[in-house]
Every structure is written in structure tokens, then in C-alpha cells.
Design an enzyme around this catalytic site. Structure first.
Site, PDB file in Angstrom:
ATOM      1  CB  CYS A   1      -0.868   0.020   1.257  1.00 49.82           C
ATOM      2  SG  CYS A   1      -1.957  -1.401   1.399  1.00 49.82           S
TER       3      CYS A   1
ATOM      4  N   GLY B   1      -1.402   1.283  -4.799  1.00 48.95           N
ATOM      5  CA  GLY B   1      -2.693   0.740  -4.412  1.00 48.95           C
ATOM      6  C   GLY B   1      -3.822   1.416  -5.149  1.00 48.95           C
TER       7      GLY B   1
ATOM      8  CG  ASN C   1       3.352  -0.611   2.474  1.00 42.32           C
ATOM      9  OD1 ASN C   1       4.430  -0.199   2.051  1.00 42.32           O
ATOM     10  ND2 ASN C   1       2.787  -1.696   1.989  1.00 42.32           N
ATOM     11  N   GLY C   2       2.241  -3.149   4.625  1.00 36.97           N
ATOM     12  CA  GLY C   2       2.977  -4.315   5.100  1.00 36.97           C
ATOM     13  C   GLY C   2       2.023  -5.373   5.579  1.00 36.97           C
TER      14      GLY C   2
ATOM     15  CB  CYS D   1      10.633  -5.698   0.049  1.00 40.22           C
ATOM     16  SG  CYS D   1       9.840  -6.270  -1.458  1.00 40.22           S
TER      17      CYS D   1
ATOM     18  CE1 TYR E   1       4.997  -4.393 -11.849  1.00 33.26           C
ATOM     19  CE2 TYR E   1       4.259  -4.608  -9.575  1.00 33.26           C
ATOM     20  CZ  TYR E   1       3.982  -4.388 -10.913  1.00 33.26           C
ATOM     21  OH  TYR E   1       2.701  -4.139 -11.299  1.00 33.26           O
TER      22      TYR E   1
ATOM     23  CB  SER F   1       7.146  -3.219 -15.154  1.00 33.71           C
ATOM     24  OG  SER F   1       6.732  -4.258 -16.025  1.00 33.71           O
TER      25      SER F   1
ATOM     26  CG  ASP G   1       8.028  -7.808 -17.936  1.00 35.45           C
ATOM     27  OD1 ASP G   1       8.133  -6.699 -17.372  1.00 35.45           O
ATOM     28  OD2 ASP G   1       6.936  -8.395 -18.068  1.00 35.45           O
ATOM     29  CG  ASP G   2       8.919  -6.287 -13.611  1.00 35.88           C
ATOM     30  OD1 ASP G   2       8.160  -6.221 -14.587  1.00 35.88           O
ATOM     31  OD2 ASP G   2       8.534  -6.637 -12.485  1.00 35.88           O
TER      32      ASP G   2
ATOM     33  CB  CYS H   1       5.113 -11.819  -1.107  1.00 39.79           C
ATOM     34  SG  CYS H   1       5.520 -10.427  -0.042  1.00 39.79           S
TER      35      CYS H   1
ATOM     36  CB  CYS I   1      12.629  -9.514   2.549  1.00 42.15           C
ATOM     37  SG  CYS I   1      11.366 -10.827   2.581  1.00 42.15           S
TER      38      CYS I   1
ATOM     39  CB  CYS J   1       8.970 -13.861  -3.448  1.00 39.28           C
ATOM     40  SG  CYS J   1       9.980 -12.489  -4.036  1.00 39.28           S
TER      41      CYS J   1
END
Ligand code: 5GP
Ligand code: MG
Length: 476
Positions: free
Chosen positions: A5, A32, A106-107, A243, A249, A290, A354-355, A391, A442, A445
Site C-alpha cells: 500500500c 494501491g 503498508n505491510g 524487500c 517492480y 515495468s 521484463d522485470d 510473499c 528479504c 519469494c
């Protein structure tokens, strides 16, 4: 639950804060699109406007005026897979015995259940199953027993996981970043006030200057008169868990996160991608938008014989494909969103950059589209490692079953998307471009090992769980 967010908080000397908050939410819209909201305080009472939809739809001209006061916070919320739920739109606000609270988060916490059960047993009533409400109640409870800074510290010692918060306590705006600094948060200076926001692009939009990132484990308290702020390092933690996907991204390329301009990081990742797996095709082209910064770095590192061109045109009015609920709709949406430019690809060997690949829908469709447009070979290069695991920290990617790389080799994925070749970027290249040790990122993922203690998952570090039921006072 509270996903990736955007959060913001602003304190001004002598003007209403609603409009600058509204502009900064526009600047954070990419973080968001499900809902947008603002909470202000005019010195006597709190005012709030929270609606579903994009910022431009959630607010009409007449909605800003009632949001009186020179202190306030705002939020944009990212859609959760499946559910569109008004109950979880933010800022979340509550009144309690000693005042009012507004909260933008956010999180994602990983011990929500534990704390909610404990608070519920003490008589707290919850209106949502979100973790933000849990933070609000926990903080409200601690505020009854301790001063502001101590109450925040106690709260931080109990909540576990990822959180960048802006908080309105009566007319005071606070900002808190979790001890691992998982999500971004920064401080900016305006001519007549101060701002805290998820990304520096919001500060730029207001014509302000980025002061610095909020440090992991730090609390920032803005003076309600807009003349300054105080900071408190409330929790020290050894390693951070930034992150990396924010840089790959999620964040805007024009934002500076943890001291790095996102655009430059992406270009560096593009150069690394060439170094690791460059292929000399006739053309290299970005998947807009992206893939752009990655492709420009990649093309810069490639020999001149590799032409850099735009080969895919984007329909900017189509929303992010990610929010389409069914696979069929997602596939259709890629064709709605991207169309090849025939002259760039006809009779040529092309590389698309792409990313990331999440489900594989985008690259699968694009390879087909480019072949249909006459490309002889289509090679795919990706500016991130394989996403192999979900994630839990706020990026609502997909479950393991949906992730194309969860149980396939790179060769199998290449075959599945029908690419002539496919390469991802290494994890080491990510750490190097970010100038961080792997242990300070982190990477859950892409490794399946998380910096947090998550039920049913592996962790990549020693994690100390907060102690639930700790006697009050023991933590300050
Ligand atoms: P896929 O089509 O493989 O499922 O998704 C990959 C595409 O989605 C890439 O173009 C990437 O830019 C974008 N993407 C990656 N992660 C996310 C995300 O968390 N949300 C959204 N909306 N798009 C994403
Ligand atoms: Mg994309």
C-alpha cells in the site's frame, strides 16, 4: 492482509493539509488502486474520508473541504486477491478513552492472530480481520498506560512482521518503520511543514526535499505546528530485511529508497542481465512500462549491433492485468494492454525484457503476439530471479500453485511460454546492484526462506518472536 500500500502523513504550519495529502496519494497511486483515504485533525476533532476506488474516484472536490486541519495522514490500498472489502479501506480510525487514532499501514504482520486473540479476550471488539485494526487496538491499549513514545515502543515489541505506518494521534502525526525496514518510508521537508511517505516521489510532487529514509525500528514524531520533527530509535535489530521487489517492480523509478534511486538500480540490473545472459538478437525491446529501465541498461551494455527499439505499444487505459480474477480474463487483458509494432519485429530475432514473471501469463501471451507479428525468434530476459514462493510481507503475488517457477526449471518455463530462450537474473546480481548483503534483504519469494517466522515456511535467520503477554513496563 494489508498488502502493498502507500502511506503518507503531513504536518503544516498554517494551511489545510487535505489538498497536499490528496496530491501525495496521487503520487502513490501505483502502490494501491483499491481504495483511498485521508484522516485529518483540526485541533478539536478528527475528520475522515475513505472510499473505494482510485484517488480520483474516491475524492470529489467537495470531499476535501470538510477535512479541516493542518495535520493528517493518507492511504492507498492495494487490492487483495479475490475480495474487495470496504471494511479494510484505510486510514483506519478509532476513538478511545484518551483521544483519537488514525492508522495507515503498508505491510503485513505475521502474528496478527495471536495478538487479536489476546486483545479479544481482554474485551476489544474487532470490525475487520485485518492486521491494521489489531495494531490500532494494541496501540490504543498501550496509550492508556504509557506516554506516546513508550506506547509505540511497547506496540513495536509485540507486533511482528512488516509495517510502515503513518499514525494520527489526536493532532500529532507519527511514522514508524518496522525493525527490519521491510517496506520503504521516508521523511521530507516542505517550505512550511514536514511529510513522511512511502516513497520520495510523493515529496517531489509536493515540491519538497527528501531528508532521509526513516530508519528500521525508528519512530518519527512530526510537530503539529509544522516546524520540525523528533526521532526515536525504539528497536535495534541486527539485520535488515528490505524487500528487493520494491526496487525491481513495485516502487516508482523516480523514487529514492534506502538511499538508492530506483531507476538507476533497475538500469544496473539491466546491465547485469546483459553480463549474465545477454544474447545478440537484431532487436531488444522493453515490456512497457515495468521493463523499460531494465531494457535501457541491458541495451546500453549490449553491442551496437543490437538495436534498442519500442516494439510493444501499451494501452495506458487498461488497468494492471494482475487484478483480473480469472486466468482467461488475464490472458485477454494482456492483448488489450500490449500490441506489437510490426516494423520493429517482422522478420527479426527479438529479445523482450521484463522485470519479473509471476504466473507467466504476460510472457506467454507476448511471445505468441510477437510470433504472430512476424518475429523469427523471441528471447525473454527477466530482471529478477525466479519467483518460487509467495510473499507474506505485503506483496500479494500469488500462491505457490499459481507461480510458474514454483516447480519448474528455467528450461521447462521457456518451453511453456514457447520462448526461444529464457534467462532470469541471479540473486547475487540483485544484492550487488542494491549494495546490500543478502542477509539484509528479504528474498523470501525467490528463495522460499523468509526473514520472519512464518508458520509452515522456512526462515533464513535467527528470529526473535515478540513475547506475548509480557508484563507492562518490562519493555521500556
Ligand atoms: P505474470 O503475467 O507472469 O503473472 O506477471 C508478470 C507481469 O506482472 C510483469 O510484467 C510484472 O511487471 C507484473 N507484476 C509483477 N509483480 C506484480 C505484482 O505484484 N502486481 C502486479 N499488478 N503486477 C506485477
Ligand atoms: Mg509489467
Amino acid at each position: 492482509m494489508d498488502e502493498k500500500c502507500g502511506v503518507v502523513g503531513i504536518s503544516l504550519t498554517d494551511r489545510d493539509v487535505a489538498r497536499p495529502l490528496y496530491y501525495s496519494l496521487y503520487a502513490l497511486q501505483h502502490r494501491g488502486q483499491e481504495s483511498a483515504g485521508i484522516v485529518t485533525h483540526d485541533g478539536f476533532q478528527q475528520h475522515s474520508h475513505v472510499e473505494m476506488g482510485l484517488v480520483g474516484d474516491a475524492f470529489e472536490e467537495g470531499d476535501l473541504e470538510p477535512l479541516a486541519g493542518s495535520n493528517g495522514i493518507g492511504h492507498v490500498r492495494y487490492p487483495t486477491a479475490g475480495s474487495v472489502d470496504t471494511c479494510c479501506a484505510q486510514p483506519f480510525s478509532v476513538s478511545f478513552k484518551s483521544g483519537s487514532l488514525g492508522l495507515s499501514h503498508n505491510g503485513n504482520l505475521v502474528n496478527t492472530e495471536e495478538i487479536r486473540d489476546e486483545l479479544a479476550a481482554m474485551g476489544h471488539a474487532f470490525t475487520s480481520d485485518g492486521d491494521t485494526e489489531v495494531i490500532a487496538h494494541e496501540l490504543a491499549r498501550n496509550l492508556l498506560e504509557a506516554d506516546l513514545v513508550r506506547a509505540v515502543k511497547r506496540t513495536m515489541n509485540r507486533i511482528h512482521g512488516s509495517y510502515s505506518l503513518t499514525i494520527m494521534h489526536d493532532e500529532t502525526v507519527l511514522a514508524v518503520r518496522d525493525p527490519q525496514g521491510n517496506r520503504p518510508l521516508c521523511i521530507g521537508e516542505l517550505g512550511d511543514g514536514y511529510v513522511v511517505a512511502s516513497e520520495s516521489a510523493a515529496i517531489d510532487t509536493l515540491g519538497g526535499d527528501l531528508v532521509r529514509d526513516v530508519r528500521p525500528g525508528e519512530l518519527v514524531v512530526l510537530d503539529p505546528d509544522g516546524t520540525g520533527y523528533e526521532t526515536y530509535q525504539l528497536v535495534e535489530s541486527g539485520n535488515t530485511a528490505h524487500c528487493f521487489f520494491e526496487h525491481v517492480y513495485f516502487a516508482r523509478p523516480d523514487s529514492v529508497i534506502d538511499g538508492e534511486l530506483v531507476y538507476e538500480v533497475r538500469r544496473e540490473l539491466g546491465r547485469a542481465l546483459w553480463a549474465e545472459s545477454g544474447i545478440e538478437t537484431d532487436v531488444v525491446m522493453p515490456v512497457p512500462d515495468s521493463g523499460r529501465s531494465f531494457a535501457s541498461g541491458y541495451a546500453e551494455a549490449a553491442p551496437e549491433s543490437v538495436e534498442f527499439a519500442e516494439g510493444l505499444m501499451k494501452n495506458r487505459y487498461v488497468g494492471r492485468t494482475f487484478i483480473m480474477p480469472t486466468q482467461d480474463e488475464r490472458e485477454q487483458a494482456v492483448r488489450l494492454k500490449l500490441n506489437p509494432i510490426r516494423s520493429t519485429v517482422e522478420g527479426k530475432s527479438v529479445t523482450i525484457i521484463d522485470d519479473s514473471i509471476v504466473r507467466g501469463t504476460t510472457s506467454n501471451q507476448l511471445v505468441k503476439l510477437l510470433h504472430d507479428a512476424g518475429a523469427e525468434e523471441v528471447h525473454v530476459r527477466i530482471g529478477a530471479p525466479q519467483i518460487v514462493a509467495p510473499c507474506y510481507m505485503g506483496i500479494d503475488m500469488a500462491s505457490r500453485e499459481e507461480l510458474i517457477a514454483a516447480d519448474r526449471s528455467v528450461e521447462e518455463i521457456a518451453a511453456e511460454i514457447e520462448a526461444d530462450s529464457l534467462s532470469y537474473l541471479s540473486i547475487d546480481a540483485i544484492a550487488e546492484a542494491l549494495g546490500k548483503a543478502r542477509a539484509d534483504l528479504c528474498l523470501g519469494c525467490v528463495t522460499g526462506e523468509y526473514p520472519y517466522d512464518i508458520e509452515g515456511e522456512q526462515t533464513d535467520r535467527e528470529v526473535s518472536r515478540p513475547v506475548i503477554g509480557q508484563p507492562s513496563g518490562a519493555d521500556d
